[in-house]
Design a protein around this motif. Structure first.
Motif, PDB file in Angstrom:
ATOM      1  N   TYR A 187       0.834  -1.210   0.000  1.00 20.11           N
ATOM      2  CA  TYR A 187       0.000   0.000   0.000  1.00 20.11           C
ATOM      3  C   TYR A 187       0.865   1.254   0.000  1.00 20.11           C
ATOM      4  O   TYR A 187       0.602   2.217  -0.730  1.00 20.11           O
ATOM      5  CB  TYR A 187      -0.927  -0.004   1.214  1.00 20.11           C
ATOM      6  CG  TYR A 187      -1.697   1.279   1.405  1.00 20.11           C
ATOM      7  CD1 TYR A 187      -2.782   1.581   0.589  1.00 20.11           C
ATOM      8  CD2 TYR A 187      -1.322   2.190   2.393  1.00 20.11           C
ATOM      9  CE1 TYR A 187      -3.482   2.767   0.752  1.00 20.11           C
ATOM     10  CE2 TYR A 187      -2.015   3.380   2.559  1.00 20.11           C
ATOM     11  CZ  TYR A 187      -3.087   3.658   1.734  1.00 20.11           C
ATOM     12  OH  TYR A 187      -3.784   4.840   1.891  1.00 20.11           O
ATOM     13  N   GLN A 188       1.918   1.251   0.817  1.00 21.58           N
ATOM     14  CA  GLN A 188       2.806   2.411   0.870  1.00 21.58           C
ATOM     15  C   GLN A 188       3.505   2.616  -0.475  1.00 21.58           C
ATOM     16  O   GLN A 188       3.683   3.749  -0.929  1.00 21.58           O
ATOM     17  CB  GLN A 188       3.826   2.243   1.995  1.00 21.58           C
ATOM     18  CG  GLN A 188       3.231   2.314   3.398  1.00 21.58           C
ATOM     19  CD  GLN A 188       2.538   3.638   3.678  1.00 21.58           C
ATOM     20  OE1 GLN A 188       2.914   4.690   3.144  1.00 21.58           O
ATOM     21  NE2 GLN A 188       1.506   3.593   4.521  1.00 21.58           N
ATOM     22  N   GLU A 189       3.891   1.518  -1.116  1.00 23.49           N
ATOM     23  CA  GLU A 189       4.537   1.629  -2.422  1.00 23.49           C
ATOM     24  C   GLU A 189       3.572   2.203  -3.454  1.00 23.49           C
ATOM     25  O   GLU A 189       3.954   3.046  -4.283  1.00 23.49           O
ATOM     26  CB  GLU A 189       5.049   0.258  -2.869  1.00 23.49           C
ATOM     27  CG  GLU A 189       6.242  -0.233  -2.055  1.00 23.49           C
ATOM     28  CD  GLU A 189       6.638  -1.646  -2.416  1.00 23.49           C
ATOM     29  OE1 GLU A 189       5.877  -2.308  -3.180  1.00 23.49           O
ATOM     30  OE2 GLU A 189       7.707  -2.114  -1.953  1.00 23.49           O
ATOM     31  N   ARG A 190       2.298   1.747  -3.405  1.00 22.96           N
ATOM     32  CA  ARG A 190       1.300   2.309  -4.319  1.00 22.96           C
ATOM     33  C   ARG A 190       1.057   3.787  -4.016  1.00 22.96           C
ATOM     34  O   ARG A 190       0.924   4.611  -4.933  1.00 22.96           O
ATOM     35  CB  ARG A 190      -0.022   1.539  -4.207  1.00 22.96           C
ATOM     36  CG  ARG A 190       0.031   0.121  -4.707  1.00 22.96           C
ATOM     37  CD  ARG A 190      -1.368  -0.441  -4.945  1.00 22.96           C
ATOM     38  NE  ARG A 190      -2.238  -0.303  -3.778  1.00 22.96           N
ATOM     39  CZ  ARG A 190      -2.350  -1.216  -2.820  1.00 22.96           C
ATOM     40  NH1 ARG A 190      -1.614  -2.328  -2.890  1.00 22.96           N
ATOM     41  NH2 ARG A 190      -3.159  -1.024  -1.806  1.00 22.96           N
ATOM     42  N   SER A 191       1.012   4.106  -2.712  1.00 23.03           N
ATOM     43  CA  SER A 191       0.777   5.504  -2.324  1.00 23.03           C
ATOM     44  C   SER A 191       1.920   6.401  -2.788  1.00 23.03           C
ATOM     45  O   SER A 191       1.693   7.500  -3.316  1.00 23.03           O
ATOM     46  CB  SER A 191       0.620   5.604  -0.802  1.00 23.03           C
ATOM     47  OG  SER A 191      -0.526   4.906  -0.369  1.00 23.03           O
ATOM     48  N   GLU A 192       3.137   5.937  -2.590  1.00 19.16           N
ATOM     49  CA  GLU A 192       4.291   6.744  -3.000  1.00 19.16           C
ATOM     50  C   GLU A 192       4.324   6.917  -4.516  1.00 19.16           C
ATOM     51  O   GLU A 192       4.674   7.993  -5.025  1.00 19.16           O
ATOM     52  CB  GLU A 192       5.575   6.090  -2.497  1.00 19.16           C
ATOM     53  CG  GLU A 192       5.725   6.175  -0.983  1.00 19.16           C
ATOM     54  CD  GLU A 192       6.897   5.371  -0.456  1.00 19.16           C
ATOM     55  OE1 GLU A 192       7.639   4.812  -1.296  1.00 19.16           O
ATOM     56  OE2 GLU A 192       7.067   5.294   0.778  1.00 19.16           O
ATOM     57  N   ASN A 289       4.764  12.625   0.207  1.00 18.18           N
ATOM     58  CA  ASN A 289       5.156  11.501  -0.653  1.00 18.18           C
ATOM     59  C   ASN A 289       4.117  10.380  -0.666  1.00 18.18           C
ATOM     60  O   ASN A 289       4.137   9.523  -1.549  1.00 18.18           O
ATOM     61  CB  ASN A 289       6.516  10.951  -0.216  1.00 18.18           C
ATOM     62  CG  ASN A 289       6.439  10.270   1.140  1.00 18.18           C
ATOM     63  OD1 ASN A 289       5.646  10.664   1.990  1.00 18.18           O
ATOM     64  ND2 ASN A 289       7.267   9.261   1.345  1.00 18.18           N
ATOM     65  N   ASN A 290       3.194  10.356   0.328  1.00 19.57           N
ATOM     66  CA  ASN A 290       2.205   9.289   0.335  1.00 19.57           C
ATOM     67  C   ASN A 290       0.791   9.761   0.673  1.00 19.57           C
ATOM     68  O   ASN A 290      -0.113   8.951   0.878  1.00 19.57           O
ATOM     69  CB  ASN A 290       2.617   8.189   1.321  1.00 19.57           C
ATOM     70  CG  ASN A 290       2.722   8.703   2.744  1.00 19.57           C
ATOM     71  OD1 ASN A 290       2.596   9.911   2.988  1.00 19.57           O
ATOM     72  ND2 ASN A 290       2.950   7.794   3.683  1.00 19.57           N
ATOM     73  N   ARG A 291       0.550  11.075   0.751  1.00 18.70           N
ATOM     74  CA  ARG A 291      -0.767  11.609   1.056  1.00 18.70           C
ATOM     75  C   ARG A 291      -0.763  13.117   0.840  1.00 18.70           C
ATOM     76  O   ARG A 291       0.284  13.722   0.578  1.00 18.70           O
ATOM     77  CB  ARG A 291      -1.157  11.281   2.504  1.00 18.70           C
ATOM     78  CG  ARG A 291      -0.288  11.933   3.545  1.00 18.70           C
ATOM     79  CD  ARG A 291      -0.574  11.355   4.928  1.00 18.70           C
ATOM     80  NE  ARG A 291       0.129  12.040   5.990  1.00 18.70           N
ATOM     81  CZ  ARG A 291       1.406  11.837   6.308  1.00 18.70           C
ATOM     82  NH1 ARG A 291       2.132  10.946   5.623  1.00 18.70           N
ATOM     83  NH2 ARG A 291       1.975  12.503   7.290  1.00 18.70           N
ATOM     84  N   THR A 316      -5.932  10.291   1.223  1.00 18.28           N
ATOM     85  CA  THR A 316      -5.056   9.117   1.071  1.00 18.28           C
ATOM     86  C   THR A 316      -5.576   8.233  -0.048  1.00 18.28           C
ATOM     87  O   THR A 316      -6.739   8.329  -0.468  1.00 18.28           O
ATOM     88  CB  THR A 316      -4.989   8.298   2.373  1.00 18.28           C
ATOM     89  OG1 THR A 316      -6.309   7.897   2.734  1.00 18.28           O
ATOM     90  CG2 THR A 316      -4.391   9.118   3.505  1.00 18.28           C
TER      91      THR A 316
END
Length: 322
Positions: A187-192, A289-291, A316
């Motif tokens: 999820y963090q990779e997709r967000s970034e 970077n993520n939100r 997000t």
């Protein structure tokens, strides 16, 4: 002489009959009482001795009711046990009495004559079999003698099962945690990847999950909403979109993004379930970077500085986006 004996016998029978006596025994024999008493006591006991101390017909010659006071010695035919606890389906027994133990029983028997047979019942005095326990086979299910080798083996078996279950739970928790961490990492990779590109944010068609936090009675209350972008101009950073709130209210928004700073304002109603007016607000935030995080502006003019209110918001990437 033979004729005399025959005549005497006939006369005796006649006298016996005329006197109202039955041809049956006047009362049950001690053997009959003993045999009947064997069926009266618990099955693991046997009558060793049965003594009739005194008997009396309290009925009549026609309908006899023989009451007898008796004393009997009974003996155990098997070791007995009492249950002390239950451990996961196994009854733990404690030894109570040893085989061949004897007890003396006192009581009253009652015998009535029915169709030529004595029907016998008993009234035992006291409770001679109280707390005597039962043979092991009388208890249903799995039984264990407390403190025995089989009891210790069963305890070790349960402990091994407990340890195995704990280890399985640890493995399961580790697997669940690894799965959660892998999911969170993805999820963090997709967000970034999503928030790393401004153009991706406004052109991918992905609806962002929002949360608006504002002062409440005892703590800040959080209201969820969603934001979607419909138009984007990379030359000047202008965009349009919609904000949908939990209440069912949907508003159009317009704004612009400069480098990684975003500013927007509410511009109109798409759905107004509570019939609110056009006192629109805006928002100002920063793309991380993520939100995206920011504050609500109590003014809607994009060409004027944001007058910050008490509400804060965050956008997000939805968790279910692949």
């Amino acid at each position: 002489m033979r004729l005399f004996n025959t005549i005497s016998s006939i006369l005796m029978l006649a006298i016996f009959t005329l006197s109202g006596h039955s041809v049956h025994a006047e009362e049950p024999s001690p053997k009959q009482l003993q045999d009947a008493f064997n069926f009266e006591i618990p099955g693991e006991w046997r009558v060793e001795d049965f003594t009739v101390e005194v008997s009396q017909n309290v009925g009549s010659a026609v309908e006899p009711l023989i009451k007898s006071r008796f004393r009997s010695t009974v003996k155990l035919t098997a070791d007995t046990f009492i249950p002390v606890t239950n451990i996961q389906g196994a009854v733990i027994l404690s030894p109570q009495l040893k085989r061949d133990e004897t007890r003396t029983v006192y009581g009253i028997s009652s015998a009535v004559l029915n169709q030529g047979t004595w029907k016998i019942s008993f009234e035992v005095q006291g409770q001679p079999f109280a707390n005597a326990g039962k043979p092991r086979g009388a208890y249903p299910g799995r039984t264990l003698i407390g403190g025995s080798d089989e009891h210790r083996a069963y305890a070790e078996e349960l402990e091994a099962e407990r340890r195995k279950k704990i280890e399985q739970q640890k493995v399961s928790r580790r697997a669940a945690e690894e799965k959660r961490l892998a999911k969170e990492k993805a999820y963090q990779e997709r967000s970034e990847a999503h928030f790393g590109s401004v153009e991706t944010i406004f052109t991918s068609g992905t609806t962002l999950d929002g949360a608006c936090s504002e002062p409440g009675y005892s703590r800040r209350q959080v209201t969820p909403f969603q934001v979607s972008f419909t138009n984007y101009s990379p030359t000047d950073g202008a965009f349009k979109g919609q904000a949908a709130w939990q209440s069912g209210a949907i508003l159009t928004i317009e704004g612009f993004v400069k480098e990684r700073t975003i500013r927007f304002s509410e511009t109109g109603w798409v759905n107004n379930p509570k019939g609110k007016g056009n006192n629109f607000m805006g928002g100002e935030g920063e793309i991380l970077n993520n939100r995206i995080v920011g504050v609500m502006c109590i003014n809607a003019e994009l060409d004027k500085a944001c007058r910050k209110g008490d509400a804060e918001w965050v956008l997000t990437l939805p968790r279910n986006v692949q």
